[in-house]
Scaffold this active site. Sequence first.
Site, PDB file in Angstrom:
ATOM      1  N   ASP A  96      42.557  39.924  32.285  1.00 25.99           N
ATOM      2  CA  ASP A  96      43.875  39.846  32.892  1.00 25.99           C
ATOM      3  C   ASP A  96      44.639  38.681  32.257  1.00 25.99           C
ATOM      4  OD1 ASP A  96      42.798  37.575  34.011  1.00 25.99           O
ATOM      5  OD2 ASP A  96      42.736  38.354  36.049  1.00 25.99           O
ATOM      6  N   GLY A  98      46.509  36.076  33.877  1.00 26.42           N
ATOM      7  CA  GLY A  98      46.757  34.866  34.644  1.00 26.42           C
ATOM      8  C   GLY A  98      47.918  34.997  35.602  1.00 26.42           C
ATOM      9  N   PHE A 100      48.272  37.045  38.154  1.00 21.99           N
ATOM     10  CA  PHE A 100      47.860  37.155  39.550  1.00 21.99           C
ATOM     11  C   PHE A 100      47.465  35.798  40.114  1.00 21.99           C
ATOM     12  CE2 PHE A 100      44.713  37.778  42.921  1.00 21.99           C
ATOM     13  CZ  PHE A 100      45.476  38.529  43.815  1.00 21.99           C
ATOM     14  N   ASP A 150      52.773  38.542  33.648  1.00 21.04           N
ATOM     15  CA  ASP A 150      53.767  39.165  34.501  1.00 21.04           C
ATOM     16  C   ASP A 150      54.061  38.282  35.699  1.00 21.04           C
ATOM     17  OD1 ASP A 150      51.152  39.604  35.536  1.00 21.04           O
ATOM     18  OD2 ASP A 150      51.916  41.175  36.831  1.00 21.04           O
ATOM     19  N   GLN A 192      55.884  46.338  37.518  1.00 21.21           N
ATOM     20  CA  GLN A 192      56.062  45.737  38.840  1.00 21.21           C
ATOM     21  C   GLN A 192      57.104  46.532  39.633  1.00 21.21           C
ATOM     22  OE1 GLN A 192      54.416  43.478  40.419  1.00 21.21           O
ATOM     23  NE2 GLN A 192      53.158  42.571  38.807  1.00 21.21           N
ATOM     24  N   GLY A 221      50.882  44.159  41.204  1.00 26.01           N
ATOM     25  CA  GLY A 221      51.633  43.849  42.412  1.00 26.01           C
ATOM     26  C   GLY A 221      51.378  44.768  43.578  1.00 26.01           C
ATOM     27  N   ASP A 271      40.138  48.002  39.000  1.00 28.60           N
ATOM     28  CA  ASP A 271      39.239  46.857  39.136  1.00 28.60           C
ATOM     29  C   ASP A 271      39.457  46.267  40.514  1.00 28.60           C
ATOM     30  OD1 ASP A 271      40.403  43.785  39.011  1.00 28.60           O
ATOM     31  OD2 ASP A 271      41.841  45.274  38.283  1.00 28.60           O
ATOM     32  N   CYS A 309      20.689  57.512  47.439  1.00 28.97           N
ATOM     33  CA  CYS A 309      21.255  56.657  46.389  1.00 28.97           C
ATOM     34  C   CYS A 309      20.245  56.456  45.267  1.00 28.97           C
ATOM     35  CB  CYS A 309      21.674  55.312  46.980  1.00 28.97           C
ATOM     36  SG  CYS A 309      22.287  54.130  45.759  1.00 28.97           S
ATOM     37  N   CYS A 311      20.438  53.851  43.056  1.00 29.02           N
ATOM     38  CA  CYS A 311      20.414  52.484  42.551  1.00 29.02           C
ATOM     39  C   CYS A 311      18.988  51.952  42.586  1.00 29.02           C
ATOM     40  CB  CYS A 311      21.352  51.583  43.349  1.00 29.02           C
ATOM     41  SG  CYS A 311      20.710  51.024  44.945  1.00 29.02           S
ATOM     42  N   CYS A 314      17.581  51.024  46.172  1.00 29.42           N
ATOM     43  CA  CYS A 314      17.237  52.171  47.018  1.00 29.42           C
ATOM     44  C   CYS A 314      16.035  52.922  46.442  1.00 29.42           C
ATOM     45  CB  CYS A 314      18.442  53.096  47.178  1.00 29.42           C
ATOM     46  SG  CYS A 314      19.767  52.404  48.202  1.00 29.42           S
ATOM     47  N   HIS A 341      23.724  47.888  44.470  1.00 31.76           N
ATOM     48  CA  HIS A 341      23.991  49.117  45.228  1.00 31.76           C
ATOM     49  C   HIS A 341      25.484  49.434  45.243  1.00 31.76           C
ATOM     50  CE1 HIS A 341      24.007  52.142  48.389  1.00 31.76           C
ATOM     51  NE2 HIS A 341      25.059  51.496  48.841  1.00 31.76           N
TER      52      HIS A 341
END
Length: 377
Positions: A96, A98, A100, A150, A192, A221, A271, A309, A311, A314, A341
């Site tokens: 990213d 910066g 945010f 941004d 935005q 945003g 994300d 599951c 994973c 599990c 998990h």
Amino acid sequence: MKPRASGFAFRVLAQDGNARRSVLTTPHGEVDLPTFMPVGTQGSVKTLTPDEVSQTGARIVLGNTYHLWMRPGPETVAELGGLHGFSRWPHAMLTDSGGFQAFSLSSLTKLTEDGFTFRSHLDGKKGHLTPEEAVRIQGLIGADIQMQLDVCPPGDSPRSVVEEAVARTTRWAKRALAAPRPEGQALFGIVQGSCFADLRKAHADQLAALDPGFDGLALGGFSVGEPIPRMHETLAEVAWYLDPERPRYLMGVGTPLDLLVGIEHGVDMFDCVLPTRNARNGQALTRFGRLIIKNARYAKDPSPIDPECGCSGCRAGFSRAYLRHLYMCGEILALRVLTLHNLHYYGQLVAGARQAIETGTYAAFKKRSIEAMEAGA
């Protein structure tokens, strides 16, 4: 659309309504879309090794430009092989910009037309982040995909504030595109507009028209204080509208429901810290909703988190009772198993979405997934 950056390609393989199944080619391999990117703020997905992250199905992770800028510094990261070599993550990576952090650390930040002046949350030292400096720092970090700097207004901002954030983000987009960056790094623009759909669409058009162009477009945003139903309504109006020839990325969102809604409306990439952060707070995210492991009801429960599951936790048969015991004792293994998990569950959710889009059954998949989450264990 042929991306400007070398080593990149994007192609849509199937579409079901606005939901689409795509592939993003990067210098560090292909990424099947839609996908969820685990967040590695400091260059590490908390509690897990890169191999363990890969085992969850992830083929792209996110690194945080602001935090890596603060420590150990981008020059150090570059000297030690870039973030790929430094962290030993072999697959694709996105950083990213910066922007945010300017929102989340607003008490330590001053905004001007030139950029953000930060006072470090670590030692109070001042730093200045401009669109050009964000490109330079990300160039040193060396991720496959950079994000432009941004302006992210709070979700309850009046329209006049949002309009200024949009206009400034466009001006900064032009500066970011003009700044030199390493060959083989893509650059995404950030749309935005808060929950004003008309502003979002106009901004998407402005960014898509820039030449040289961005390699992808993101929606920034969101999930910054606005009501979640309003966010979903706005996504329905604007996500599909972003240039269909570029990957679409919804930043910092979200819950399993957010992913299902975003995919329905054409989002390719997500994300969020939620699956890893919630794991450290004792929450397992499952196909039947949230399981809070510290609850007394699990003290003698011999079942794994989810019997179906795949994973490693599990599969190993770690019981809810055992994980509760570890969590209550402060044992790190509980956090590791819960994190594995949760990321595995997110990986399976987007994999199921990809398969459903390919077979033209995404609406049924979304409905079935939401009903299971609402029904509970």
